[in-house]
Design a protein around this motif. Structure first.
Motif, mmCIF file in Angstrom:
data_model
loop_
_atom_site.group_PDB
_atom_site.id
_atom_site.type_symbol
_atom_site.label_atom_id
_atom_site.label_comp_id
_atom_site.label_asym_id
_atom_site.label_seq_id
_atom_site.Cartn_x
_atom_site.Cartn_y
_atom_site.Cartn_z
ATOM 1 N N ASP A 26 0.839 -1.204 0.000
ATOM 2 C CA ASP A 26 0.000 0.000 0.000
ATOM 3 C C ASP A 26 0.875 1.255 0.000
ATOM 4 N N ALA A 27 1.908 1.242 0.843
ATOM 5 C CA ALA A 27 2.816 2.387 0.953
ATOM 6 C C ALA A 27 3.528 2.625 -0.376
ATOM 7 N N LEU A 28 4.035 1.563 -0.987
ATOM 8 C CA LEU A 28 4.737 1.689 -2.263
ATOM 9 C C LEU A 28 3.808 2.245 -3.341
ATOM 10 N N VAL A 74 11.803 6.535 -8.984
ATOM 11 C CA VAL A 74 11.482 5.183 -8.554
ATOM 12 C C VAL A 74 11.539 5.146 -7.038
ATOM 13 N N VAL A 75 10.451 4.682 -6.435
ATOM 14 C CA VAL A 75 10.336 4.614 -4.979
ATOM 15 C C VAL A 75 10.612 3.192 -4.519
ATOM 16 N N SER A 76 11.278 3.073 -3.383
ATOM 17 C CA SER A 76 11.495 1.790 -2.731
ATOM 18 C C SER A 76 11.193 1.958 -1.247
ATOM 19 N N VAL A 77 10.308 1.124 -0.722
ATOM 20 C CA VAL A 77 9.962 1.183 0.699
ATOM 21 C C VAL A 77 10.995 0.384 1.479
ATOM 22 N N LEU A 78 11.598 1.024 2.473
ATOM 23 C CA LEU A 78 12.588 0.368 3.326
ATOM 24 C C LEU A 78 11.933 -0.320 4.513
ATOM 25 N N ALA A 83 2.029 3.830 13.606
ATOM 26 C CA ALA A 83 2.212 5.188 14.129
ATOM 27 C C ALA A 83 1.082 5.566 15.085
ATOM 28 N N GLY A 84 0.203 4.617 15.419
ATOM 29 C CA GLY A 84 -0.928 4.900 16.292
ATOM 30 C C GLY A 84 -2.110 5.454 15.514
ATOM 31 N N SER A 85 -3.293 5.281 16.048
ATOM 32 C CA SER A 85 -4.538 5.768 15.431
ATOM 33 C C SER A 85 -4.700 5.299 13.990
ATOM 34 N N GLY A 86 -4.221 4.085 13.687
ATOM 35 C CA GLY A 86 -4.374 3.533 12.346
ATOM 36 C C GLY A 86 -3.427 4.117 11.320
ATOM 37 N N LYS A 87 -2.509 4.958 11.744
ATOM 38 C CA LYS A 87 -1.541 5.572 10.822
ATOM 39 C C LYS A 87 -0.304 4.691 10.723
ATOM 40 N N THR A 88 0.498 4.964 9.702
ATOM 41 C CA THR A 88 1.688 4.155 9.442
ATOM 42 C C THR A 88 2.884 5.057 9.180
ATOM 43 N N TYR A 89 3.992 4.767 9.870
ATOM 44 C CA TYR A 89 5.258 5.413 9.536
ATOM 45 C C TYR A 89 5.865 4.659 8.368
ATOM 46 N N VAL A 90 6.505 5.395 7.472
ATOM 47 C CA VAL A 90 7.171 4.752 6.343
ATOM 48 C C VAL A 90 8.542 5.402 6.114
ATOM 49 N N GLN A 114 12.660 9.596 6.035
ATOM 50 C CA GLN A 114 12.353 8.868 7.264
ATOM 51 C C GLN A 114 11.070 9.406 7.894
ATOM 52 N N ASN A 115 10.309 8.492 8.450
ATOM 53 C CA ASN A 115 9.100 8.823 9.214
ATOM 54 C C ASN A 115 8.058 9.615 8.435
ATOM 55 N N GLY A 116 7.862 9.234 7.161
ATOM 56 C CA GLY A 116 6.691 9.723 6.457
ATOM 57 C C GLY A 116 5.477 9.138 7.157
ATOM 58 N N ILE A 117 4.333 9.789 7.037
ATOM 59 C CA ILE A 117 3.130 9.287 7.718
ATOM 60 C C ILE A 117 2.014 9.083 6.704
#
Length: 137
Positions: A26-28, A74-78, A83-90, A114-117
């Motif tokens: 999903d993040a990618l 080109v994006v690559s997810v590391l 992140a709490g409340s259903g959020k995600t750090y990426v 680092q720490n995109g939300i």
């Protein structure tokens, strides 16, 4: 001894979508779409989001440059983490590949964020809340 029976029922408010953590896929998908097209609908607070504005400025500069023939990213997810409340750090990388007019060689630069939300909008679609902090090189 008499047997005691316990029962428990859970109920959930179903008036809106359930907030769920984004997967790596999903993040990618979201991040690649953003770096490819930078549609304001993919951002929390749309075109007023500072991350949206940063990418827009970068792409506008390349689009307006006489020396940049074309570019792609080109994006690559590391990694991802809750992140709490259903959020995600990426944490992710973006490799910017630029081709130039004239005799200048093509270039490729990779930036790490680092720490995109990632969160979800009212329709349950994943949106980027925070671009992330560029990691010092």
């Amino acid at each position: 001894m008499p047997r005691i029976s316990k029962s428990c029922s859970l109920s959930r408010n179903t008036t809106g979508p359930t907030q769920t953590k984004a997967s790596s896929e999903d993040a990618l998908d979201l991040l690649q779409d953003i770096w490819d097209d930078n549609d304001s609908e993919d951002w929390v607070n749309g075109s007023s989001n500072t991350g949206y504005l940063s990418i827009k400025k970068l792409h506008d500069n390349w689009d307006d440059s006489d020396s940049v023939a074309n570019y792609n990213e080109v994006v690559s997810v590391l990694s991802i983490s809750p992140a709490g409340s259903g959020k995600t750090y990426v944490n992710y990388t973006v490799t910017h590949k630029l081709s130039y007019t004239g005799d200048k060689d093509d270039t490729s630069v990779t930036d790490t964020y680092q720490n995109g939300i990632i969160s979800q909008d009212s329709d349950g679609d994943y949106v980027l809340e925070k671009l992330g902090t560029p990691k010092a090189k």
